[in-house]
Motif scaffolding. Structure first.
Motif, PDB file in Angstrom:
ATOM      1  N   VAL A  64     -15.720  29.869 136.414  1.00  0.00           N
ATOM      2  CA  VAL A  64     -15.783  29.448 134.967  1.00  0.00           C
ATOM      3  C   VAL A  64     -16.435  28.237 134.768  1.00  0.00           C
ATOM      4  N   GLU A  65     -17.187  27.664 135.545  1.00  0.00           N
ATOM      5  CA  GLU A  65     -17.986  26.164 135.442  1.00  0.00           C
ATOM      6  C   GLU A  65     -17.018  24.969 135.219  1.00  0.00           C
ATOM      7  N   ILE A  66     -15.808  25.037 135.924  1.00  0.00           N
ATOM      8  CA  ILE A  66     -15.082  23.632 135.946  1.00  0.00           C
ATOM      9  C   ILE A  66     -15.727  22.882 137.078  1.00  0.00           C
TER      10      ILE A  66
ATOM     11  N   GLN B   7     -20.547  28.059 124.881  1.00  0.00           N
ATOM     12  CA  GLN B   7     -20.316  28.002 126.429  1.00  0.00           C
ATOM     13  C   GLN B   7     -19.435  29.107 126.854  1.00  0.00           C
ATOM     14  N   ILE B   8     -18.137  29.234 126.223  1.00  0.00           N
ATOM     15  CA  ILE B   8     -17.182  29.981 126.466  1.00  0.00           C
ATOM     16  C   ILE B   8     -17.601  31.499 126.303  1.00  0.00           C
TER      17      ILE B   8
ATOM     18  N   MET C 159     -11.737  23.053 128.906  1.00  0.00           N
ATOM     19  CA  MET C 159     -11.387  23.334 130.090  1.00  0.00           C
ATOM     20  C   MET C 159      -9.968  24.094 130.342  1.00  0.00           C
TER      21      MET C 159
ATOM     22  N   GLU D 236     -19.890  32.495 129.208  1.00  0.00           N
ATOM     23  CA  GLU D 236     -19.215  32.800 130.321  1.00  0.00           C
ATOM     24  C   GLU D 236     -18.414  34.172 130.295  1.00  0.00           C
TER      25      GLU D 236
ATOM     26  N   GLN E 159      -9.050  26.352 128.356  1.00  0.00           N
ATOM     27  CA  GLN E 159      -9.433  27.673 127.919  1.00  0.00           C
ATOM     28  C   GLN E 159     -10.199  28.471 129.028  1.00  0.00           C
ATOM     29  N   ARG E 160     -10.971  27.639 129.726  1.00  0.00           N
ATOM     30  CA  ARG E 160     -11.671  28.056 131.206  1.00  0.00           C
ATOM     31  C   ARG E 160     -10.671  28.445 131.883  1.00  0.00           C
TER      32      ARG E 160
END
Length: 350
Positions: free
Chosen positions: A156-158, A209-210, A176, A213, A178-179
């Motif tokens: 999730v691109e953390i 972005q969300i 972040m 993803e 939420q990711r």
């Protein structure tokens, strides 16, 4: 096989003033690999429908009638122990407030790892002593569940997932967190992900972005998604099909492209007219008059009638069953339907 089938679902809440019919005779279908939108104003019953599917309706709420089937199997017939296995495993949910959904006393990585241990065969104990030990001394960084947690944060691109996995929720930004919630929900590779307002309170850049993803993760994990939102822009961006909900009922359903190009139910038309658009700026928005009605003993057949500019006397008295509002080239109705007496075949309209 259809992933989720909801038939005639009725979820109610008894109160001293009367019974709140929060979800009233709702039907819903979700097929493999698709994103289905559920849209409507606050108070329309969207979150209660999600909680009903998950089996987490809080007392005194209860499912009074109807059925919920996952891969053809009724969830309502299962014992609670079996539903717990399904909840978080086969069906996962992303709640709209990640700060209140994440445990502030555990690191983000440990919370994801816990989900992995519960629903994946990693051979790590989930007994209470084992959980207490991990809380006191931390997870083994060589454990399979912890490695899986880092992989999910990376998916999730953390940034710097190996480091950020040891951080606590308050050390993450809103986007972040939420990711991280999405990573936790997908850790068990569920067949169905329910995302309840996943972009609420996020700025537009993070929202985009969300959503990107979610689309990518749907394909990567072969997961169907029920996306719940009041934001029509979100629905138009990612959904394959859309269900419009009002006062506990579904009032229109259609392919997403068709719904936005040719909305039929007056409520759907009102929602779209009240939504700002970059491609078609307006001098002023057109709000829907009135408010969502009190869901206790609604006295009129069409719940939207008091707010509808097209309502007639019949709208208050006759139940507006679903009617096909378009047809294909062979004259057969398609999947675009609306619960409105003034829609459907010309000869049947009132």
């Amino acid at each position: 096989m259809t992933v989720l089938e909801v038939d005639g679902l009725h979820t109610r809440f008894p109160t001293p003033r009367g019974t709140v019919d929060a979800v009233n005779e709702v039907d819903l279908r979700i097929e493999p690999g698709e994103i289905v939108g559920l849209v409507g104003e606050s108070g329309s019953g969207k979150s209660v429908l999600a909680e009903s599917i998950m089996g987490i309706v809080e007392e005194p709420g209860e499912i009074a009638s109807g059925d919920i089937r996952l891969h053809g199997e009724s969830l309502l017939d299962l014992p609670e122990s079996k539903r717990r296995e399904i909840r978080g495993g086969t069906i996962s949910m992303v709640f709209q407030d990640p700060m209140n959904s994440l445990n502030p006393t555990l690191t983000v990585g440990e919370q994801i790892a816990e989900m992995v241990r519960l629903h994946q065969p990693v051979g790590e104990s989930v007994s209470l002593p084992a959980e207490l030990k991990r809380k006191l001394v931390g997870s083994s960084k060589n454990g399979q569940a912890w490695r899986r947690a880092i992989e999910m944060l990376e998916s999730v691109e953390i940034p710097e997932p190996e480091t950020r996995a040891s951080d606590y929720p308050h050390e993450f930004s809103g986007g972040m967190r939420q990711r991280a919630m999405i990573a936790m929900a997908l850790a068990a590779e569920p067949d169905l992900l329910i995302a309840d307002e996943p972009t609420t309170a996020l700025d537009v850049t993070i929202q985009a972005q969300i959503l990107d993803e979610l689309r990518e993760l749907k394909d990567a994990f072969d997961t169907s998604i029920l996306l719940i939102t009041h934001d029509l822009a979100v629905v138009s961006e990612v959904c394959d099909r859309v269900n419009v909900m009002y006062a506990g009922e579904i009032v229109e359903r259609a392919d997403a492209t068709e719904l936005f190009s040719d909305p039929q139910h007056p409520y759907t038309q009102g929602l779209i007219a009240s939504t700002p658009r970059l491609d078609a700026p307006m001098d002023s928005l057109e709000p829907i008059d009135g408010n969502v009605p009190d869901l206790i003993d609604i006295p009129f057949a069409c719940h939207f009638a008091p707010r509808c500019p097209e309502a007639t006397r019949e709208c208050y008295e006759i139940d507006p069953n679903f009617r096909p509002v378009d047809a294909d080239t062979d004259g057969e109705s398609n999947d675009h339907v609306a619960a409105c007496l003034r829609r459907g075949p010309t000869e049947e309209r009132l």
